[in-house]
Design a protein around this motif. Structure first.
Motif, PDB file in Angstrom:
ATOM      1  N   TYR A  39     -38.974  21.841  45.031  1.00 50.21           N
ATOM      2  CA  TYR A  39     -40.249  21.273  45.425  1.00 50.21           C
ATOM      3  C   TYR A  39     -41.378  21.970  44.677  1.00 50.21           C
ATOM      4  O   TYR A  39     -41.308  23.144  44.370  1.00 50.21           O
ATOM      5  CB  TYR A  39     -40.430  21.425  46.931  1.00 50.21           C
ATOM      6  CG  TYR A  39     -39.341  20.759  47.718  1.00 50.21           C
ATOM      7  CD1 TYR A  39     -39.327  19.380  47.864  1.00 50.21           C
ATOM      8  CD2 TYR A  39     -38.297  21.491  48.269  1.00 50.21           C
ATOM      9  CE1 TYR A  39     -38.318  18.748  48.562  1.00 50.21           C
ATOM     10  CE2 TYR A  39     -37.273  20.871  48.974  1.00 50.21           C
ATOM     11  CZ  TYR A  39     -37.292  19.494  49.120  1.00 50.21           C
ATOM     12  OH  TYR A  39     -36.291  18.883  49.804  1.00 50.21           O
ATOM     13  N   LEU A  42     -46.869  21.755  48.653  1.00 51.69           N
ATOM     14  CA  LEU A  42     -46.889  21.232  50.017  1.00 51.69           C
ATOM     15  C   LEU A  42     -48.320  21.179  50.526  1.00 51.69           C
ATOM     16  O   LEU A  42     -49.207  21.867  50.035  1.00 51.69           O
ATOM     17  CB  LEU A  42     -46.018  22.082  50.948  1.00 51.69           C
ATOM     18  CG  LEU A  42     -46.386  23.554  51.169  1.00 51.69           C
ATOM     19  CD1 LEU A  42     -47.426  23.718  52.260  1.00 51.69           C
ATOM     20  CD2 LEU A  42     -45.153  24.341  51.548  1.00 51.69           C
ATOM     21  N   GLU A  44     -50.205  21.002  54.469  1.00 54.84           N
ATOM     22  CA  GLU A  44     -50.067  20.993  55.915  1.00 54.84           C
ATOM     23  C   GLU A  44     -51.173  20.150  56.541  1.00 54.84           C
ATOM     24  O   GLU A  44     -52.337  20.257  56.153  1.00 54.84           O
ATOM     25  CB  GLU A  44     -50.118  22.416  56.466  1.00 54.84           C
ATOM     26  CG  GLU A  44     -48.912  23.251  56.064  1.00 54.84           C
ATOM     27  CD  GLU A  44     -48.954  24.653  56.654  1.00 54.84           C
ATOM     28  OE1 GLU A  44     -49.961  24.988  57.311  1.00 54.84           O
ATOM     29  OE2 GLU A  44     -47.987  25.406  56.446  1.00 54.84           O
ATOM     30  N   ARG A 103     -46.154  18.553  57.803  1.00 52.89           N
ATOM     31  CA  ARG A 103     -46.500  18.905  56.432  1.00 52.89           C
ATOM     32  C   ARG A 103     -45.783  17.950  55.492  1.00 52.89           C
ATOM     33  O   ARG A 103     -44.723  17.397  55.815  1.00 52.89           O
ATOM     34  CB  ARG A 103     -46.137  20.350  56.104  1.00 52.89           C
ATOM     35  CG  ARG A 103     -44.643  20.605  55.934  1.00 52.89           C
ATOM     36  CD  ARG A 103     -44.368  22.034  55.498  1.00 52.89           C
ATOM     37  NE  ARG A 103     -42.927  22.272  55.397  1.00 52.89           N
ATOM     38  CZ  ARG A 103     -42.384  23.469  55.169  1.00 52.89           C
ATOM     39  NH1 ARG A 103     -43.155  24.530  55.038  1.00 52.89           N
ATOM     40  NH2 ARG A 103     -41.064  23.597  55.088  1.00 52.89           N
ATOM     41  N   ILE A 105     -44.124  17.824  51.687  1.00 49.67           N
ATOM     42  CA  ILE A 105     -43.627  18.691  50.629  1.00 49.67           C
ATOM     43  C   ILE A 105     -43.039  17.801  49.542  1.00 49.67           C
ATOM     44  O   ILE A 105     -42.311  16.855  49.818  1.00 49.67           O
ATOM     45  CB  ILE A 105     -42.608  19.708  51.182  1.00 49.67           C
ATOM     46  CG1 ILE A 105     -42.186  20.714  50.123  1.00 49.67           C
ATOM     47  CG2 ILE A 105     -41.420  19.033  51.809  1.00 49.67           C
ATOM     48  CD1 ILE A 105     -41.490  21.941  50.697  1.00 49.67           C
ATOM     49  N   ASN A 154     -44.592  26.316  47.523  1.00 40.17           N
ATOM     50  CA  ASN A 154     -45.773  26.134  48.375  1.00 40.17           C
ATOM     51  C   ASN A 154     -47.072  26.100  47.578  1.00 40.17           C
ATOM     52  O   ASN A 154     -48.159  26.136  48.156  1.00 40.17           O
ATOM     53  CB  ASN A 154     -45.829  27.214  49.466  1.00 40.17           C
ATOM     54  CG  ASN A 154     -46.173  28.596  48.922  1.00 40.17           C
ATOM     55  OD1 ASN A 154     -46.384  28.785  47.725  1.00 40.17           O
ATOM     56  ND2 ASN A 154     -46.226  29.569  49.811  1.00 40.17           N
ATOM     57  N   ARG A 170     -36.217  24.965  52.909  1.00 45.71           N
ATOM     58  CA  ARG A 170     -37.647  24.885  53.192  1.00 45.71           C
ATOM     59  C   ARG A 170     -37.956  25.086  54.674  1.00 45.71           C
ATOM     60  O   ARG A 170     -39.111  25.126  55.070  1.00 45.71           O
ATOM     61  CB  ARG A 170     -38.209  23.550  52.710  1.00 45.71           C
ATOM     62  CG  ARG A 170     -37.780  22.324  53.501  1.00 45.71           C
ATOM     63  CD  ARG A 170     -38.455  21.079  52.934  1.00 45.71           C
ATOM     64  NE  ARG A 170     -38.340  19.921  53.801  1.00 45.71           N
ATOM     65  CZ  ARG A 170     -37.501  18.914  53.611  1.00 45.71           C
ATOM     66  NH1 ARG A 170     -36.680  18.938  52.574  1.00 45.71           N
ATOM     67  NH2 ARG A 170     -37.482  17.878  54.440  1.00 45.71           N
ATOM     68  N   SER A 175     -46.700  28.503  54.134  1.00 46.34           N
ATOM     69  CA  SER A 175     -47.732  27.946  53.268  1.00 46.34           C
ATOM     70  C   SER A 175     -48.318  29.048  52.398  1.00 46.34           C
ATOM     71  O   SER A 175     -48.210  30.242  52.702  1.00 46.34           O
ATOM     72  CB  SER A 175     -48.827  27.276  54.100  1.00 46.34           C
ATOM     73  OG  SER A 175     -49.412  28.218  54.978  1.00 46.34           O
TER      74      SER A 175
END
Length: 359
Positions: A39, A42, A44, A103, A105, A154, A170, A175
């Motif tokens: 990933y 992300l 939130e 969140r 991602i 993140n 994950r 974060s």
């Protein structure tokens, strides 16, 4: 990333998130073969409050490009781990809660998300999540992440001699700038407290620190044993990781360069003792510095030998407190020092923490 507000949920973005696709630089990690497609960032959303506790929720949303959505719950005065939340499907929470958070991602192109709602599926009497007295500790193989200049899962841009760790799921990913998921990593003589800011090595859905009954994948393996270690040592899954690649080392945790070289003084990949602090209870403090790291000292004095480090925003275990040298830091001036491990102390002037019993 663009997000559309709905009448059901006013979802807010973390400010200043600018992410791109992770590229491996020429100065990649010492074991780049353990890296996989990961990933890239992300976002939130704002926490959602219900009028009564619920044991499960249904999240609905529309995404402009493929991405994953997770949910976590506020139980026992702490955030639980993240759990995948498929749109329109019931997601069971780890404990009854009246507050949840979503969140997004993603990999590659940053998506927009719209028509977001989160609904409780039932109203139940409060049944707190069971938290074990001591967090899980397991012996795992650590590798150096490197990848300076790259972007973590993140959204953190990796700096030289950085301080964070990567785990292959994950579910325990914090974060950027947060340490609510922190790992304590120790050798025979040194320790580091570091936030989980990346996903890897080898796998991306191997939360091996969880009990088999709740482990997302590879739940026939014992708690605390990474899939890559089982594949490498025991031929599990034909000696391959979750993506079908031949596992070349048993890595279960990646260490940023500052953790690897400076905090733990490692010269090569090897086994360490890792404690996943959010999996258990106990005294905690949060390292309150704006950058870099906080030294762990052998005595309650800034002249004591450096026996480890704690990264920015990391949580530290607190066994007790004692008096020592007066220090001025982000929390004011204090002569209180916190013992975070046998023979290891940090100045409370740099740690946001409650008062603890005397050592």
């Amino acid at each position: 990333m663009r997000i559309t507000r709905t009448t059901k949920l006013a979802a807010c973005l973390v400010a200043g998130l600018t992410l791109g696709t992770l590229a491996l630089p020429s100065s990649a990690a010492s074991n780049p073969s353990s890296r996989t497609t990961r990933y890239d960032g992300l976002t939130e959303l704002a926490p959602v409050h219900f009028t009564a506790p619920t044991s499960a929720v249904v999240a609905n949303y529309n995404l402009s490009t493929p991405a994953d959505v997770d949910v976590r719950a506020w139980v026992n005065n702490r955030w639980s781990e993240w759990t995948p939340a498929v749109a329109g499907m019931r997601t069971v929470l780890p404990g009854a809660s009246d507050q949840v958070q979503l969140r997004v991602i993603f990999s590659g192109a940053k998506p927009s998300i719209s028509d977001v709602s989160v609904q409780p599926t039932d109203k139940v009497a409060v049944s707190p999540m069971t938290v074990q007295a001591a967090p899980l500790k397991s012996r795992v193989f650590a590798t150096r992440e490197g990848l300076v200049g790259g972007t973590t899962a993140n959204g953190h841009v990796i700096a030289s001699r950085d301080h964070f760790v990567a785990l292959p799921s994950r579910r325990g990913l914090a974060s950027n700038g947060s340490g609510n998921y922190t790992v304590k990593v120790c050798t025979a003589s040194r320790c580091a407290f570091e936030p989980v800011w990346d996903v890897g090595p080898w796998n991306i859905k191997d939360d091996y620190w969880n009990p088999s009954a709740t482990r997302e994948t590879f739940n026939d393996l014992p708690q605390g044993k990474p899939e890559a270690q089982a594949a490498y040592q025991d031929g599990y899954n034909g000696g391959k990781d979750g993506s079908g690649r031949k596992v070349a080392n048993p890595a279960g945790i990646d260490l940023a360069d500052g953790v690897f070289w400076d905090a733990l003084k490692l010269s090569d990949n090897g086994f360490v003792d890792a404690t996943y602090l959010w999996t258990g209870d106990g005294g905690r403090g949060t390292v309150s510095i704006t950058s870099g790291y906080l030294n762990l000292r052998s005595t309650a004095n800034s002249s004591g030998a450096v026996v480890g480090m704690a990264g920015k925003s990391a949580q530290v275990t607190v066994e007790c407190q004692t008096t020592g040298q007066s220090v001025t830091g982000s929390q004011g001036t204090s002569n209180v020092w916190l013992r975070v491990h046998t023979g290891m102390y940090v100045a409370k002037a740099w740690v946001s923490a409650d008062t603890f019993g005397a050592c």
